[in-house]
Motif scaffolding. Sequence first.
Motif, short mmCIF file in Angstrom:
data_model
loop_
_atom_site.label_atom_id
_atom_site.label_comp_id
_atom_site.label_asym_id
_atom_site.label_seq_id
_atom_site.Cartn_x
_atom_site.Cartn_y
_atom_site.Cartn_z
N PHE A 58 49.29 46.64 35.17
CA PHE A 58 48.41 46.48 36.32
C PHE A 58 48.37 45.01 36.70
O PHE A 58 47.63 44.22 36.09
CB PHE A 58 47.00 46.99 36.00
N PRO A 59 49.15 44.58 37.70
CA PRO A 59 49.12 43.17 38.13
C PRO A 59 47.79 42.81 38.78
O PRO A 59 47.08 43.68 39.30
CB PRO A 59 50.28 43.09 39.13
N HIS A 60 47.47 41.55 38.74
CA HIS A 60 46.22 41.07 39.34
C HIS A 60 46.51 40.60 40.77
O HIS A 60 46.51 39.39 41.07
CB HIS A 60 45.63 39.93 38.51
N HIS A 61 46.76 41.53 41.65
CA HIS A 61 47.04 41.22 43.06
C HIS A 61 45.94 41.83 43.92
O HIS A 61 46.07 42.93 44.45
CB HIS A 61 48.41 41.79 43.48
N TYR A 62 44.84 41.13 44.02
CA TYR A 62 43.67 41.66 44.72
C TYR A 62 43.17 40.66 45.75
O TYR A 62 43.48 39.47 45.69
CB TYR A 62 42.55 41.98 43.72
N LYS A 63 42.38 41.16 46.65
CA LYS A 63 41.79 40.35 47.72
C LYS A 63 40.27 40.43 47.64
O LYS A 63 39.70 41.42 47.19
CB LYS A 63 42.26 40.83 49.09
#
Length: 473
Positions: A58-63
Amino acid sequence: MDRYVVPRSSPPPQKQKPFLRRPRWKMFAAELDGRLLPKHQHQLSGPLIESYAEVAEFPHHYKIGDEDCPTHKTCMPCYVRRSPVQREGVSGMEFDNKGIYLASVTKSGCLMIHDFETLYSLSNGPSRKEDETKHLLHLTPSQQLNVVRWNPASQNEVACASLRSGPVLLFDIGYISSEALEVLKPRPSLNVHGYQVIYGISDITFTPAHKSRVLASDQHGVISVWDRRLSHFPCLELRTNSQSTINSIQLNVEDQIIYGANSQGIIYAWDLRGGRTSVAFQSVKEVHYPPLMTVKLASQLEKITSLKAQSNIVPREIHSINLDPSCPYQLAFHLDDGWSGVFNIHSLQVTHMHCPPPTWLDDKDMLKSSEYTRKPTWFPTCSIYAVGSSSGDGIHLLDFYPDTSSACHVDFIEESEQQNQRVHNRFIPLAKSVTICAAHPLNGTIIAGTKHSSLLMISQRQKSCSGDCDERG
């Protein structure tokens, strides 16, 4: 009448069958009282760890709103090149007592609360990227975060702290706010020039028996103790004879002894019962309390003859210490060079060791590896220790069972008749380099935080039974 009596002929002698001792039924104790013997449970853990593999990332690619969160920005190559300081990676992670929620923090300053069932269900789907709309909480307190802990007395409260600042921040996950609901402040110290200096926090723990007490270690060799009913300032300070950073602290199961390990390779112990500490929580007056025990780990390692003959033993920084939940007298430690072992707090001796190859053998950058503090974890029901590798992308599952049959025991004795059943250490290759591990308290699933701020799930691979159903149909 005797002449009519026919004497009975004696039967031929029969060979007596040899008495064969039946093998002992190992499951009788479990059938009678519902409890597995520790030895049998340890043998069952062998096939379990052999079945573990990486099942999801689960990559940490959040907004946050329309902009990328701070951790997402540090994952971008262009941002990393402009950043003078390495602020990337998962630095803290912990499950709550029931295994419902997972809290994680990053060096970039993100506090995340995940629902474990959501993560587990997403690992079985076609897309293994976590949906940011399903987060319970995603906060950015605008500072680096290095440690996170759940309050065992309140499933809604987590504590965070940073090596760059002194306060302990308490958040309630029921409120979506980047501002902490409560801030515990340390006592400032004076430097040689008379200026006040506040040292960063390296680790936090709560006392379940005393719901209002919070303990935190700092970079000045002090463990501060707060009583939240009295003040936001410490009411007790546990000091060492050194000013080195205490990287990790652990309370025993009875909340009476606290252990601390520092960057000089020394393990300390303080007794929180009786004496001056009995009145320490009744007053806001500052109290200093010296350690009950001081152990130099390098001196204990030199007593292991086989280890001393092969290695040059020098004092090393202790990254983490953890008490074994299934054997409370085993205190596991992990060093900055990748070595792991067990310190027996009853005999005051090192009983287990695992010494992987050094990083320079694999052409790894030792300076870059030293920027991260590795934090391993125990399995909840068996003495298996999960630790991120210092030289490769993966984790080691180490057999630290409290017996000489353990593969890592310093007095290891081979049992030839049980070679097939003996638990072996295992290395699980992963997609990223691991900094921290957390094991689910019920099913043993491992969540690993990486240097790239992503989460990896390590568990048993799930197989579909559709093929079997079709054959039966």
